[in-house]
Design a protein around this motif. Sequence first.
Motif, PDB file in Angstrom:
ATOM      1  N   THR A 120       0.857  -1.183   0.000  1.00  8.66           N
ATOM      2  CA  THR A 120       0.000   0.000   0.000  1.00  8.66           C
ATOM      3  C   THR A 120       0.894   1.233   0.000  1.00  8.66           C
ATOM      4  N   VAL A 121       0.663   2.111  -0.946  1.00  9.33           N
ATOM      5  CA  VAL A 121       1.466   3.333  -1.091  1.00  9.33           C
ATOM      6  C   VAL A 121       0.543   4.530  -0.911  1.00  9.33           C
ATOM      7  N   MET A 122       0.816   5.343   0.092  1.00  6.17           N
ATOM      8  CA  MET A 122       0.002   6.538   0.351  1.00  6.17           C
ATOM      9  C   MET A 122       0.915   7.755   0.369  1.00  6.17           C
ATOM     10  N   LEU A 123       0.367   8.897   0.018  1.00  2.57           N
ATOM     11  CA  LEU A 123       1.112  10.136   0.176  1.00  2.57           C
ATOM     12  C   LEU A 123       1.398  10.363   1.653  1.00  2.57           C
ATOM     13  N   LYS A 124       2.567  10.900   1.943  1.00  3.51           N
ATOM     14  CA  LYS A 124       2.900  11.226   3.330  1.00  3.51           C
ATOM     15  C   LYS A 124       1.988  12.325   3.858  1.00  3.51           C
ATOM     16  N   GLU A 125       1.833  12.345   5.168  1.00  4.87           N
ATOM     17  CA  GLU A 125       1.065  13.422   5.796  1.00  4.87           C
ATOM     18  C   GLU A 125       1.677  14.762   5.378  1.00  4.87           C
ATOM     19  N   GLY A 126       0.814  15.721   5.071  1.00  5.59           N
ATOM     20  CA  GLY A 126       1.317  17.041   4.719  1.00  5.59           C
ATOM     21  C   GLY A 126       1.522  17.247   3.235  1.00  5.59           C
ATOM     22  N   VAL A 127       1.512  16.146   2.471  1.00  2.77           N
ATOM     23  CA  VAL A 127       1.626  16.277   1.022  1.00  2.77           C
ATOM     24  C   VAL A 127       0.223  16.458   0.455  1.00  2.77           C
ATOM     25  N   LEU A 128       0.069  17.486  -0.362  1.00  2.00           N
ATOM     26  CA  LEU A 128      -1.238  17.776  -0.941  1.00  2.00           C
ATOM     27  C   LEU A 128      -1.732  16.599  -1.774  1.00  2.00           C
ATOM     28  N   ASP A 129      -3.008  16.248  -1.622  1.00  2.00           N
ATOM     29  CA  ASP A 129      -3.571  15.094  -2.317  1.00  2.00           C
ATOM     30  C   ASP A 129      -4.773  15.555  -3.148  1.00  2.00           C
ATOM     31  N   PRO A 130      -4.531  16.075  -4.351  1.00  2.00           N
ATOM     32  CA  PRO A 130      -5.640  16.601  -5.159  1.00  2.00           C
ATOM     33  C   PRO A 130      -6.648  15.533  -5.558  1.00  2.00           C
ATOM     34  N   GLN A 131      -6.193  14.299  -5.761  1.00  2.00           N
ATOM     35  CA  GLN A 131      -7.138  13.232  -6.114  1.00  2.00           C
ATOM     36  C   GLN A 131      -8.107  12.981  -4.972  1.00  2.00           C
ATOM     37  N   GLY A 132      -7.551  12.907  -3.757  1.00  2.00           N
ATOM     38  CA  GLY A 132      -8.407  12.698  -2.598  1.00  2.00           C
ATOM     39  C   GLY A 132      -9.391  13.846  -2.425  1.00  2.00           C
ATOM     40  N   GLU A 133      -8.913  15.056  -2.649  1.00  2.00           N
ATOM     41  CA  GLU A 133      -9.773  16.235  -2.494  1.00  2.00           C
ATOM     42  C   GLU A 133     -10.886  16.215  -3.550  1.00  2.00           C
ATOM     43  N   ALA A 134     -10.557  15.779  -4.755  1.00  2.00           N
ATOM     44  CA  ALA A 134     -11.574  15.681  -5.811  1.00  2.00           C
ATOM     45  C   ALA A 134     -12.650  14.667  -5.440  1.00  2.00           C
ATOM     46  N   ILE A 135     -12.230  13.572  -4.837  1.00  2.00           N
ATOM     47  CA  ILE A 135     -13.202  12.551  -4.412  1.00  2.00           C
ATOM     48  C   ILE A 135     -14.095  13.116  -3.309  1.00  2.00           C
ATOM     49  N   ARG A 136     -13.492  13.805  -2.362  1.00  2.00           N
ATOM     50  CA  ARG A 136     -14.280  14.383  -1.265  1.00  2.00           C
ATOM     51  C   ARG A 136     -15.332  15.340  -1.821  1.00  2.00           C
ATOM     52  N   HIS A 137     -14.902  16.177  -2.765  1.00  2.00           N
ATOM     53  CA  HIS A 137     -15.830  17.117  -3.368  1.00  2.00           C
ATOM     54  C   HIS A 137     -16.957  16.387  -4.098  1.00  2.00           C
ATOM     55  N   ALA A 138     -16.590  15.377  -4.879  1.00  2.00           N
ATOM     56  CA  ALA A 138     -17.601  14.647  -5.663  1.00  2.00           C
ATOM     57  C   ALA A 138     -18.589  13.938  -4.746  1.00  2.00           C
ATOM     58  N   LEU A 139     -18.103  13.399  -3.637  1.00  2.00           N
ATOM     59  CA  LEU A 139     -19.021  12.746  -2.692  1.00  2.00           C
ATOM     60  C   LEU A 139     -20.028  13.755  -2.152  1.00  2.00           C
ATOM     61  N   GLY A 140     -19.553  14.975  -1.850  1.00  2.00           N
ATOM     62  CA  GLY A 140     -20.461  16.012  -1.372  1.00  2.00           C
ATOM     63  C   GLY A 140     -21.522  16.360  -2.406  1.00  2.00           C
ATOM     64  N   VAL A 141     -21.090  16.468  -3.673  1.00  2.00           N
ATOM     65  CA  VAL A 141     -22.024  16.770  -4.758  1.00  2.00           C
ATOM     66  C   VAL A 141     -23.090  15.678  -4.870  1.00  2.00           C
ATOM     67  N   LEU A 142     -22.675  14.439  -4.625  1.00  2.00           N
ATOM     68  CA  LEU A 142     -23.618  13.318  -4.722  1.00  2.00           C
ATOM     69  C   LEU A 142     -24.503  13.195  -3.489  1.00  2.00           C
ATOM     70  N   GLY A 143     -24.288  14.064  -2.513  1.00  2.00           N
ATOM     71  CA  GLY A 143     -25.168  14.068  -1.354  1.00  2.00           C
ATOM     72  C   GLY A 143     -24.646  13.300  -0.156  1.00  2.00           C
ATOM     73  N   PHE A 144     -23.415  12.808  -0.226  1.00  2.00           N
ATOM     74  CA  PHE A 144     -22.839  12.110   0.926  1.00  2.00           C
ATOM     75  C   PHE A 144     -22.260  13.142   1.885  1.00  2.00           C
ATOM     76  N   ARG A 145     -22.858  13.257   3.045  1.00  2.00           N
ATOM     77  CA  ARG A 145     -22.412  14.217   4.053  1.00  2.00           C
ATOM     78  C   ARG A 145     -21.495  13.491   5.036  1.00  2.00           C
ATOM     79  N   GLY A 146     -20.735  14.268   5.749  1.00  2.00           N
ATOM     80  CA  GLY A 146     -20.001  13.680   6.867  1.00  2.00           C
ATOM     81  C   GLY A 146     -18.704  12.994   6.480  1.00  2.00           C
ATOM     82  N   VAL A 147     -18.207  13.287   5.280  1.00  2.00           N
ATOM     83  CA  VAL A 147     -16.872  12.800   4.932  1.00  2.00           C
ATOM     84  C   VAL A 147     -15.922  13.970   5.116  1.00  2.00           C
ATOM     85  N   GLU A 148     -15.060  13.871   6.113  1.00  6.34           N
ATOM     86  CA  GLU A 148     -14.242  15.026   6.482  1.00  6.34           C
ATOM     87  C   GLU A 148     -12.960  15.122   5.680  1.00  6.34           C
ATOM     88  N   ALA A 149     -12.397  13.984   5.324  1.00  7.00           N
ATOM     89  CA  ALA A 149     -11.151  14.007   4.566  1.00  7.00           C
ATOM     90  C   ALA A 149     -11.038  12.721   3.769  1.00  7.00           C
TER      91      ALA A 149
END
Lengths: 85, 85
Positions: free
Chosen positions: A11-40
């Motif tokens: 499993t390869v993850m970005l280190k803490e503190g490294v910007l993760d635009p893919q993750g942020e895009a997913i978070r945004h898309a989940l919000g658009v789809l109506g999924f609340r309560g996903v913080e990060a």
Amino acid sequence: MADDRLRARVTVMLKEGVLDPQGEAIRHALGVLGFRGVEAVRQGKVIELDLAPGNARADAEAEVARMCEALLANTVIERWQVEFV
Amino acid sequence: MADDRLRARVTVMLKEGVLDPQGEAIRHALGVLGFRGVEAVRQGKVIELDLAPGNARADAEAEVARMCEALLANTVIERWQVEFV
């Protein structure tokens, strides 16, 4: 598995503190789809390696660690971990 | 974690039988680098979701399953699994 075949899951993850635009895009898309309560959201890679039979487990662990350092992860910005499944 | 915050780890892999060119490229590159004995490689995604506190675990499981079906995985060619970490 029945024989002494080993499967390593890396499993390869970005280190803490490294910007993760893919993750942020997913978070945004989940919000658009109506999924609340996903913080990060963080996205990473998982790489499953089927190793040839005959490797001792300890040798395989060391070998997979070398693969991570050499190819599978960019250790400047990514951290990796290995489990055998 | 100290509070009732939940972290879900979603793993998305191509289904068996679906061609995985990324995995094949990794297998080839490992061979070029001198790593022998890697018989097969599959690459997938891992998505870590930090859920807001206050979710019951069962509710969170159902919610994350809906996220997988709606956005995180292409269920035609991918399978997903969720674990809470």
